[in-house]
Design an enzyme around this catalytic site. Structure first.
Site, PDB file in Angstrom:
ATOM      1  N   HIS A 182      10.803 -18.129 -27.611  1.00 36.41           N
ATOM      2  CA  HIS A 182       9.413 -18.009 -28.057  1.00 36.41           C
ATOM      3  C   HIS A 182       8.676 -19.331 -27.900  1.00 36.41           C
ATOM      4  O   HIS A 182       7.522 -19.371 -27.488  1.00 36.41           O
ATOM      5  CB  HIS A 182       9.381 -17.586 -29.532  1.00 36.41           C
ATOM      6  CG  HIS A 182       9.564 -16.112 -29.719  1.00 36.41           C
ATOM      7  ND1 HIS A 182      10.144 -15.562 -30.826  1.00 36.41           N
ATOM      8  CD2 HIS A 182       9.234 -15.082 -28.917  1.00 36.41           C
ATOM      9  CE1 HIS A 182      10.155 -14.250 -30.703  1.00 36.41           C
ATOM     10  NE2 HIS A 182       9.622 -13.931 -29.550  1.00 36.41           N
ATOM     11  N   CYS A 488       6.847 -11.767  -6.579  1.00 37.99           N
ATOM     12  CA  CYS A 488       6.444 -11.839  -7.989  1.00 37.99           C
ATOM     13  C   CYS A 488       7.381 -12.694  -8.831  1.00 37.99           C
ATOM     14  O   CYS A 488       7.275 -12.691 -10.053  1.00 37.99           O
ATOM     15  CB  CYS A 488       6.319 -10.435  -8.576  1.00 37.99           C
ATOM     16  SG  CYS A 488       7.881  -9.539  -8.598  1.00 37.99           S
TER      17      CYS A 488
HETATM   18  C1  PEP Z   1      12.518 -11.793 -10.301  1.00 40.14           C
HETATM   19  O1  PEP Z   1      13.725 -11.561 -10.391  1.00 40.14           O
HETATM   20  O2  PEP Z   1      12.028 -12.668  -9.571  1.00 40.14           O
HETATM   21  C2  PEP Z   1      11.559 -11.031 -11.122  1.00 40.14           C
HETATM   22  C3  PEP Z   1      10.269 -11.128 -10.943  1.00 40.14           C
HETATM   23  O3  PEP Z   1      12.071 -10.247 -12.113  1.00 40.14           O
HETATM   24  P1  PEP Z   1      12.637 -10.791 -13.509  1.00 40.14           P
HETATM   25  O4  PEP Z   1      12.313 -12.256 -13.619  1.00 40.14           O
HETATM   26  O5  PEP Z   1      11.969  -9.978 -14.560  1.00 40.14           O
HETATM   27  O6  PEP Z   1      14.102 -10.526 -13.386  1.00 40.14           O
END
Ligand code: PEP
Ligand code: MG
Length: 528
Positions: A182, A488
């Site tokens: 957090h 992402c």
């Molecule tokens: C990733 O693995 O880059 C992703 C965006 O998913 P997470 O960070 O939620 O595993």
């Protein structure tokens, strides 16, 4: 003159700070025992009430995430399960402070022993509650933190963070800690520099410390040359951050005018309240694990959460990812206990194993889709059969909704590219409507270096040629086959990685909202 001492950890919130160290682990004073067990009990009750009162006062000044954390802590404090153990120990003859500490330490040990980052991160909240009450029981609770200090210790309590005046600078250097805690989340949203996983610091140390939370390192006993170099890096960071603000309102483009789409990553739908939709190209990743925090969410709860984000985005796309439980994100009553959760039943593997849970999410998504421009993607896809099974379930649920006359729409269905098998053989996945590269997981699986382990952080780099080659290959494949490719993972918002990602061919990034301005500024600096 002593040699400078350098320690390397993991950056949890980028930025620079220079100041004296303040030892967080030395601030609880000693307790003066009472005559009778009844007095001990009364002292503990009063201390719990004082602590709850302080938390409530902090809530009044807090917003969003901070208020959620404080509400969670008050709920824990008011939960009889915690205090009844301490009261029983007082009844058996223990002083209030020991009784409280023992009861809470047992709880903390349970969380700390977990091999899952999420539970270890929650230990910090219980430690915070423990110390709030101990502080109310003892005299030495109000040790002042010097302005601009670097707070260091095992971990830092969210309330300590919220009480600290960060207006004169300062930062956080933790021996342990987690980028998923957090406090790390708060530090990122407030722009307070923070490093975790530094390991042990010298027991007694006086003097100025340089904290470089852009690269994850600190220097004790710095030389004059090191201080000068540090100040240059720090002022260049400040200039970049201030200038970045001017990029926020404009669409992103490289120095040579190539447009780049920049979307945002969100989790809790309330996050969109703080983002101007005009500053981004949509939502590139909405994580849905937050909905599965305490119990499995029903269809209506999910539908409302997805609909809120879709309506906020208007005609801009919103990519919602089906639940990626497991790995470092366990969900009680859903995920399974495994010796190696990152390589186990997480993401789509778990959703397919629990169709009764997955179908609820699918129905909520199909119904929400009529309220905007929805795209849905599946996490942790490794083989095309997983995509086919998930897509078939979408088709079945859509037919069932239509038969009942319930409004719905089939969104484009895409996949995360985060398991190396997909990045190496993307031609097996041409049925997917789009690819979204999850560089956090892709990097940890390619480099065999856990994303939450400071000891292997030097290996966990998206800029390693092995990872970049895969990203470039997936991007080129998408272009040839007319399959849109975006990224992402956290690297998309990292100014140091952006040049390599654009070089690899990417023109669509999705970043944390706090990184939006810096990412656009970094893109404007690249010539591709
Ligand atoms: C990733 O693995 O880059 C992703 C965006 O998913 P997470 O960070 O939620 O595993
Ligand atoms: Mg991932």
């Amino acid at each position: 003159m002593s040699e400078p001492l350098r320690l390397q950890g993991i950056s949890a919130s980028a930025g620079y700070a220079e100041g004296p160290l303040f030892d967080l682990d030395q601030t609880v004073g000693s307790y003066v025992g009472k005559e009778t067990a009844d007095d001990e009990k009364a002292a503990l009750e009063t201390a719990i009430a004082i602590a709850a009162g302080r938390l409530t006062a902090l809530i009044d000044a807090a917003e969003g995430d901070a208020a959620d954390i404080l509400e969670f802590q008050i709920a824990m404090l008011e939960d009889d399960a915690l205090s009844s153990l301490a009261f029983a120990a007082i009844h058996a003859g223990q002083p209030a402070d020991q009784a409280w500490r023992q009861a809470l330490d047992a709880e903390i040990a349970g969380y700390d022993a977990s091999d899952q980052d999420y539970f270890r991160a929650r230990a910090a909240d219980i430690r915070d509650i423990r110390d709030q009450v101990l502080r109310a029981l003892t005299e030495a609770g109000d040790v002042q933190v010097p302005a601009g200090a670097i707070l260091y210790g095992e971990d830092i309590a969210p309330t300590r963070f919220l009480e600290t005046d960060w207006s004169s600078g300062g930062g956080i250097a933790l021996k342990a800690g987690s980028t998923a805690s957090h406090v790390a989340m708060l530090a990122r949203s407030r722009g307070v520099p923070m490093i975790v996983g530094l390991g042990a610091l010298p027991a007694h140390f006086a003097g100025i410390v340089l904290l470089d939370a852009e690269h994850g390192g600190i220097v004790l006993l710095p030389s004059k040359a090191e201080i000068d170099a540090f100040r240059q890096l720090s002022s260049s960071f400040t200039v970049r951050r201030d200038q970045a603000g001017t990029f926020l309102a404009r669409p992103a483009a490289t120095r040579t005018g190539t447009p780049v789409r920049v979307q945002v990553n969100i989790a809790d739908p309330s996050e969109v309240d703080g983002i101007d939709i005009a500053t981004c190209d949509g939502v590139g990743l909405m994580r849905t694990e937050f909905l599965f925090g305490k119990s499995l969410p029903d269809e209506e709860t999910q539908y409302r959460a997805y609909r809120k984000v879709l309506e906020w985005a208007g005609d801009k796309p919103v990519t919602i990812r089906t639940v990626d439980a497991g790995g470092d994100k366990p969900v009680p009553g859903f995920t399974v206990d495994e010796s190696n959760p990152f390589l186990g039943q997480r993401g789509i593997r778990l959703s397919l194993a629990r169709p009764e849970v997955f179908r609820v999410q699918i129905r909520a998504l199909l119904r929400a889709a009529v309220h905007g421009s929805l795209k849905v993607m599946f996490p942790m896809i490794a083989i095309v059969e997983e995509y086919r099974q998930a897509a078939a379930m979408f088709a079945e649920e859509q037919a069932a909704l239509a038969a009942r006359g319930i409004a719905n729409k089939m969104p484009p269905l895409g996949i995360m590219v985060e398991v190396p098998s997909v990045a190496i053989v993307p031609e097996a996945f041409t049925e997917a409507a789009f690819f979204s590269i999850g560089s956090n997981d892709l990097t940890q699986y390619v480099m065999a270096a856990a994303r939450d382990n400071a000891a292997v952080a030097h290996l966990n780099s998206v800029r390693h040629p092995a990872v970049l080659r895969l990203i470039a290959a997936v991007t080129a494949f998408g272009e040839r086959e007319k399959i849109p490719v975006s990224l992402c993972g956290d690297a998309g918002g990292d100014p140091a990685s952006i040049p390599s990602l654009l070089e690899a061919g990417l023109r669509d990034l999705s970043v944390a909202p706090a990184q939006l301005a810096m990412a656009k500024a970094a893109i404007a600096d690249v010539s591709v």
